[in-house]
Design a protein around this motif. Structure first.
Motif, PDB file in Angstrom:
ATOM      1  N   UNK A 130       6.113-108.626 -70.444  1.00  0.00           N
ATOM      2  CA  UNK A 130       5.970-108.056 -71.935  1.00  0.00           C
ATOM      3  C   UNK A 130       6.476-106.692 -71.722  1.00  0.00           C
ATOM      4  N   UNK A 131       7.518-106.181 -72.242  1.00  0.00           N
ATOM      5  CA  UNK A 131       7.880-105.038 -72.266  1.00  0.00           C
ATOM      6  C   UNK A 131       7.525-104.159 -73.391  1.00  0.00           C
ATOM      7  N   UNK A 132       7.326-104.900 -74.547  1.00  0.00           N
ATOM      8  CA  UNK A 132       7.122-103.903 -75.933  1.00  0.00           C
ATOM      9  C   UNK A 132       5.770-103.843 -75.982  1.00  0.00           C
ATOM     10  N   UNK A 133       4.885-103.906 -74.981  1.00  0.00           N
ATOM     11  CA  UNK A 133       3.421-103.831 -75.400  1.00  0.00           C
ATOM     12  C   UNK A 133       2.632-103.382 -74.006  1.00  0.00           C
ATOM     13  N   UNK A 134       1.820-102.475 -74.090  1.00  0.00           N
ATOM     14  CA  UNK A 134       0.910-102.096 -73.042  1.00  0.00           C
ATOM     15  C   UNK A 134      -0.459-101.676 -73.387  1.00  0.00           C
ATOM     16  N   UNK A 135      -1.396-102.019 -72.759  1.00  0.00           N
ATOM     17  CA  UNK A 135      -2.702-101.568 -72.883  1.00  0.00           C
ATOM     18  C   UNK A 135      -3.329-100.169 -72.372  1.00  0.00           C
ATOM     19  N   UNK A 136      -3.684 -99.337 -73.276  1.00  0.00           N
ATOM     20  CA  UNK A 136      -4.216 -97.974 -72.756  1.00  0.00           C
ATOM     21  C   UNK A 136      -5.550 -98.322 -72.093  1.00  0.00           C
ATOM     22  N   UNK A 137      -5.749 -98.040 -71.004  1.00  0.00           N
ATOM     23  CA  UNK A 137      -6.977 -98.395 -70.281  1.00  0.00           C
ATOM     24  C   UNK A 137      -7.730 -96.948 -69.737  1.00  0.00           C
ATOM     25  N   UNK A 138      -7.035 -95.678 -69.902  1.00  0.00           N
ATOM     26  CA  UNK A 138      -7.717 -94.644 -69.717  1.00  0.00           C
ATOM     27  C   UNK A 138      -7.061 -93.366 -70.627  1.00  0.00           C
ATOM     28  N   UNK A 139      -7.786 -92.664 -71.259  1.00  0.00           N
ATOM     29  CA  UNK A 139      -7.206 -91.590 -72.003  1.00  0.00           C
ATOM     30  C   UNK A 139      -8.043 -90.427 -71.911  1.00  0.00           C
ATOM     31  N   UNK A 140      -7.565 -89.328 -71.465  1.00  0.00           N
ATOM     32  CA  UNK A 140      -8.384 -88.301 -71.218  1.00  0.00           C
ATOM     33  C   UNK A 140      -7.969 -87.104 -71.967  1.00  0.00           C
ATOM     34  N   UNK A 141      -6.636 -87.354 -73.060  1.00  0.00           N
ATOM     35  CA  UNK A 141      -6.509 -86.330 -73.772  1.00  0.00           C
ATOM     36  C   UNK A 141      -7.619 -85.689 -74.779  1.00  0.00           C
ATOM     37  N   UNK A 142      -7.794 -84.564 -74.878  1.00  0.00           N
ATOM     38  CA  UNK A 142      -8.896 -83.920 -75.691  1.00  0.00           C
ATOM     39  C   UNK A 142      -8.224 -84.179 -77.294  1.00  0.00           C
ATOM     40  N   UNK A 143      -9.285 -84.053 -77.883  1.00  0.00           N
ATOM     41  CA  UNK A 143      -8.861 -84.146 -79.829  1.00  0.00           C
ATOM     42  C   UNK A 143      -8.084 -82.563 -79.706  1.00  0.00           C
ATOM     43  N   UNK A 144      -8.544 -81.740 -79.293  1.00  0.00           N
ATOM     44  CA  UNK A 144      -7.642 -80.347 -79.138  1.00  0.00           C
ATOM     45  C   UNK A 144      -7.010 -79.970 -77.894  1.00  0.00           C
ATOM     46  N   UNK A 145      -5.849 -79.996 -78.113  1.00  0.00           N
ATOM     47  CA  UNK A 145      -5.051 -79.569 -76.735  1.00  0.00           C
ATOM     48  C   UNK A 145      -5.694 -78.353 -75.744  1.00  0.00           C
ATOM     49  N   UNK A 146      -6.087 -77.466 -76.741  1.00  0.00           N
ATOM     50  CA  UNK A 146      -6.768 -75.924 -76.427  1.00  0.00           C
ATOM     51  C   UNK A 146      -7.641 -76.537 -75.264  1.00  0.00           C
ATOM     52  N   UNK A 147      -8.623 -77.504 -75.616  1.00  0.00           N
ATOM     53  CA  UNK A 147      -9.571 -77.923 -74.799  1.00  0.00           C
ATOM     54  C   UNK A 147      -9.178 -78.506 -73.286  1.00  0.00           C
ATOM     55  N   UNK A 148      -7.928 -78.717 -73.183  1.00  0.00           N
ATOM     56  CA  UNK A 148      -7.231 -79.161 -72.085  1.00  0.00           C
ATOM     57  C   UNK A 148      -7.543 -78.543 -70.612  1.00  0.00           C
ATOM     58  N   UNK A 149      -8.354 -79.144 -69.710  1.00  0.00           N
ATOM     59  CA  UNK A 149      -8.629 -78.367 -68.546  1.00  0.00           C
ATOM     60  C   UNK A 149      -8.358 -79.075 -67.270  1.00  0.00           C
ATOM     61  N   UNK A 150      -8.289 -80.431 -67.739  1.00  0.00           N
ATOM     62  CA  UNK A 150      -8.140 -81.494 -66.228  1.00  0.00           C
ATOM     63  C   UNK A 150      -7.102 -82.449 -66.763  1.00  0.00           C
ATOM     64  N   UNK A 151      -6.275 -82.817 -65.596  1.00  0.00           N
ATOM     65  CA  UNK A 151      -5.357 -84.010 -65.928  1.00  0.00           C
ATOM     66  C   UNK A 151      -5.441 -84.801 -64.786  1.00  0.00           C
ATOM     67  N   UNK A 152      -5.020 -86.084 -64.994  1.00  0.00           N
ATOM     68  CA  UNK A 152      -4.748 -87.427 -64.342  1.00  0.00           C
ATOM     69  C   UNK A 152      -3.866 -86.919 -62.971  1.00  0.00           C
ATOM     70  N   UNK A 153      -4.019 -87.021 -61.846  1.00  0.00           N
ATOM     71  CA  UNK A 153      -2.943 -86.727 -60.927  1.00  0.00           C
ATOM     72  C   UNK A 153      -2.403 -87.770 -60.063  1.00  0.00           C
ATOM     73  N   UNK A 154      -3.109 -89.080 -60.068  1.00  0.00           N
ATOM     74  CA  UNK A 154      -2.663 -90.165 -59.248  1.00  0.00           C
ATOM     75  C   UNK A 154      -3.849 -91.249 -59.833  1.00  0.00           C
ATOM     76  N   UNK A 155      -3.108 -92.491 -59.463  1.00  0.00           N
ATOM     77  CA  UNK A 155      -3.983 -93.686 -59.870  1.00  0.00           C
ATOM     78  C   UNK A 155      -3.552 -94.804 -59.111  1.00  0.00           C
ATOM     79  N   UNK A 156      -4.475 -95.827 -58.542  1.00  0.00           N
ATOM     80  CA  UNK A 156      -3.992 -97.013 -57.979  1.00  0.00           C
ATOM     81  C   UNK A 156      -5.189 -98.049 -58.199  1.00  0.00           C
ATOM     82  N   UNK A 157      -4.493 -99.283 -57.933  1.00  0.00           N
ATOM     83  CA  UNK A 157      -5.356-100.564 -58.265  1.00  0.00           C
ATOM     84  C   UNK A 157      -5.904-100.786 -56.635  1.00  0.00           C
TER      85      UNK A 157
END
Lengths: 249, 449
Positions: free
Chosen positions: B209-236
């Motif tokens: 399925x290419x037209x759909x994906x499930x978001x399983x992690x979201x660390x985006x803050x409501x206000x981007x000014x509060x952003x202090x940390x990002x995801x750098x790598x992930x693995x199953x």
């Protein structure tokens, strides 16, 4: 490749000088180096405006470093001291050797406490025109960005520049955010014109060029000439105007 | 054999095997290798570059006539995976650089891999064709259509052998799901799903399925000014299809279980080493940012790479790593210069050997490092044209930290920071490694007696 410069004259072979906090603060080289690091970091953040989307991880790490320096300077009270220091051109050439900065805080001073960073001052959410940065001296807060664009800042009313340093960090992030809208609504969100002006001045890039697809929108007023760093901002302004007109009709 | 780096009797000696790429003094930016990956059998080795191309090497069958030469890797397929794009909405270019390649396990005669740039993941099918049908009724041998009224007899087309052709076709394009830059992709052990991670979000896809994906992690803050940390790598996790990990720019690793909730905002485990407050400097956070995270083949450990170290964590111990290895600690006093020239933001990867006994990661000056977890011995080797005689044994290198420099040592200030080894790969079951040095791919093997 490595920066040569100010040797750690005060520290060479003199371990016993690592004494009181006051002793460290009396040594100008640490503050100079810290200021140098701050300048470098701000320049790095501004240079993010390239053709390709900036690396968010790098920007976040630099911004966190800037906050850390700022907090330490605020706690030390040295934010006031910036006013008295020489504010020559802050080019990368004048970076001094930063051996001291690379040493851990234990090496620098016994008992010197480096504060952890708190999250960003929430007072700055939303209305950037408000100055809610009580803790910073208004006059001296001009100095940090002044080092970068001294001729531009001199034109400014110091009163308007209250908390400008804090704002500048916000705005850099805001710019990064606006380059990555996560929904169509973001594109049409209200853009504060005064913020746009500050952003323009901060980056100091006063090029007259606009991107090609904006050419047809000259009839709409834009606050200043678009800069290469804030093309996105001008686009948002113009899109904003378009939406207003569409909605009204 | 799954020989570890150093068994009690004898150390593994690494030898030069092959180098791919040009020797030009000026490197074309498009040729810079940006990812390297062996497939699950080690038969294929894929590279991606900044120009959006994928090159797949295949290992030759070992020759009975030359038992001392292990199978060589030769070009099997080359294709353009991604093209540069322009995002008109943001007035920004989307780079065609291949950030990651991940192979799917082989299930039929064809090979499948995922390749991704900053925004779009593609599933490629690589298959061989060595026969072609001849004797069509409705068209002649040149492919021109015949006039049906002129056909007086019918025949059955037959398959005739032809020169081997390897075709790469894009089977799926997974687009428009990432606002931020994709840094990782990982195939799930169920072989039906995979995940893609960007700076702030992780999405789960079904291959079909290419037209759909499930978001399983979201660390985006409501206000981007509060952003202090990002995801750098992930693995199953290699075996548990409900488990995955992701690392952050603050040096933390979170292990998540997809069974607990659809949006894995709360981690099942949180790995972080307590900071030594006396060691703190302005660069502490930057050098703690994790650039790569890899499960061991066993699934019992995770390995993380930050700027100066590689750490091995036991999944059952969250409060500190089990092992810490210094990659290039002599850089600790140079952090400000490395911050100035942006090297401090270089993202080094790390890999396990097949038996999880040795780990490898890159450094500067085309050096790469191996750490034997059992013997606690380590070695620094160099990928260079000077050491590129066939079966030449690589000599260990040493960086001189101060004081008198010995004859073969190199001083820290002489290191070439433009020659960085960010990407390496280890054959799944043999002592064969692939090391990407800018635009060259080096293949080293252990010495065959």
């Amino acid at each position: 490749m490595f920066v040569r410069g100010l040797k750690r004259k005060c520290f060479d072979g003199e371990e016993d000088i690592e004494g009181t906090l006051a002793g460290i603060k009396a040594i100008p080289s640490y503050n100079l180096q810290r200021q140098s690091l701050l300048d470098m970091s701000l320049v790095k953040l501004q240079l993010c405006h390239m053709l390709v989307e900036p690396n968010l991880c790098r920007s976040v790490l630099i911004a966190n470093t800037v906050r850390q320096i700022q907090e330490e300077m605020t706690q030390d009270g040295t934010w006031q001291m910036i006013n008295t220091q020489s504010t020559g051109q802050a080019s990368l050439d004048r970076l001094v050797s930063t051996d001291i900065l690379c040493r851990s805080s234990r090496e620098q001073a016994e008992g010197k406490h480096v504060p952890g960073y708190s999250t960003f001052n929430k007072d700055f959410e939303g209305d950037q025109a408000q100055d809610s940065l009580e803790t910073m001296s208004t006059a001296s807060s001009v100095q940090a960005p002044r080092n970068l664009q001294s001729n531009v800042w001199e034109m400014e009313n110091p009163q308007e520049n209250k908390g400008n340093f804090q704002k500048s960090l916000d705005q850099i992030f805001e710019t990064l955010e606006n380059k990555s809208p996560n929904s169509v609504e973001d594109l049409f969100s209200e853009v504060d014109n005064s913020y746009y002006d500050l952003d323009t001045m901060l980056t100091g890039m006063m090029s007259n060029t606009k991107t090609g697809h904006c050419d047809g929108l000259e009839t709409f007023s834009s606050p200043t000439t678009a800069t290469s760093s804030s093309n996105c901002k001008s686009d948002l302004n113009e899109l904003d105007h378009i939406v207003e007109i569409l909605v009204e009709s | 054999s799954l020989a570890g780096f150093g068994n009690l009797m004898q150390d593994v000696l690494w030898c030069f095997s092959q180098v791919k790429g040009t020797i030009d003094i000026g490197v074309t930016e498009a040729d810079i290798i940006s990812t390297v990956e062996f497939n699950h059998t080690g038969e294929l080795l894929a590279t991606g570059d900044k120009g959006g191309r994928v090159v797949i090497f295949q290992r030759e069958q070992e020759s009975k006539h030359q038992p001392h030469r292990r199978g060589e890797y030769n070009v099997y397929s080359t294709f353009q995976s991604h093209e540069p794009e322009f995002d008109y909405l943001k007035s920004l270019e989307i780079e065609e650089k291949i950030n990651k390649i991940r192979w799917l396990p082989q299930q039929n005669a064809a090979y499948f891999l995922l390749s991704t740039n900053d925004k779009t993941v593609k599933l490629w099918k690589v298959s061989e064709r060595d026969k072609r049908p001849e004797g069509y009724n409705l068209k002649d041998e040149d492919g021109r259509l015949r006039d049906p009224s002129m056909i007086t007899m019918l025949r059955v087309p037959v398959l005739r052998p032809m020169d081997l052709m390897v075709e790469a076709t894009p089977r799926r394009v997974f687009a428009n799901a990432h606002t931020y830059h994709i840094n990782s992709i990982s195939v799930n052990s169920d072989y039906e799903t995979y995940m893609s991670a960007d700076d702030l979000r992780i999405n789960l896809w079904n291959f079909e399925i290419t037209n759909q994906s499930f978001n399983i992690v979201d660390i985006k803050p409501a206000n981007m000014e509060e952003l202090t940390e990002v995801i750098t790598a992930a693995e199953f996790h290699p075996h548990h299809c409900n488990t995955f990990v992701y690392s952050s720019s603050k040096g933390t690793i979170r292990l998540c279980d997809m069974r607990t909730s659809a949006l894995c905002d709360r981690h099942a485990k949180f790995f972080e080493e307590p900071e030594d407050p006396s060691n703190r400097s302005f660069f502490s956070e930057i050098i703690s940012s994790i650039s790569d995270v890899k499960f061991s083949h066993s699934g019992r450990y995770i390995m993380t790479r930050d700027y100066l170290t590689v750490k091995v964590w036991d999944l059952n111990m969250e409060n500190r790593p089990m092992e810490t290895y210094q990659v290039h600690d002599y850089l600790r006093s140079k952090l400000c210069s490395l911050y100035e020239n942006d090297c401090i933001f270089d993202k080094f990867e790390c890999v396990w050997n097949g038996s999880d006994s040795v780990i490898m990661t890159g450094s500067y000056n085309n050096f790469f490092r191996m750490f034997d977890r059992n013997t606690k011995r380590d070695v620094t080797l160099e990928a260079s044209r000077e050491n590129s005689k066939p079966r030449a044994i690589l000599k260990p290198r040493k960086v001189c930290v101060g004081g008198k420099r010995r004859k073969d040592e190199i001083s820290v200030d002489s290191l070439d920071f433009s020659k960085k080894i960010l990407h390496t790969a280890w054959h799944p079951s043999e002592n064969i490694i692939a090391v990407a040095a800018t635009n060259n791919l080096y293949i080293f093997q252990d010495k065959v007696n």
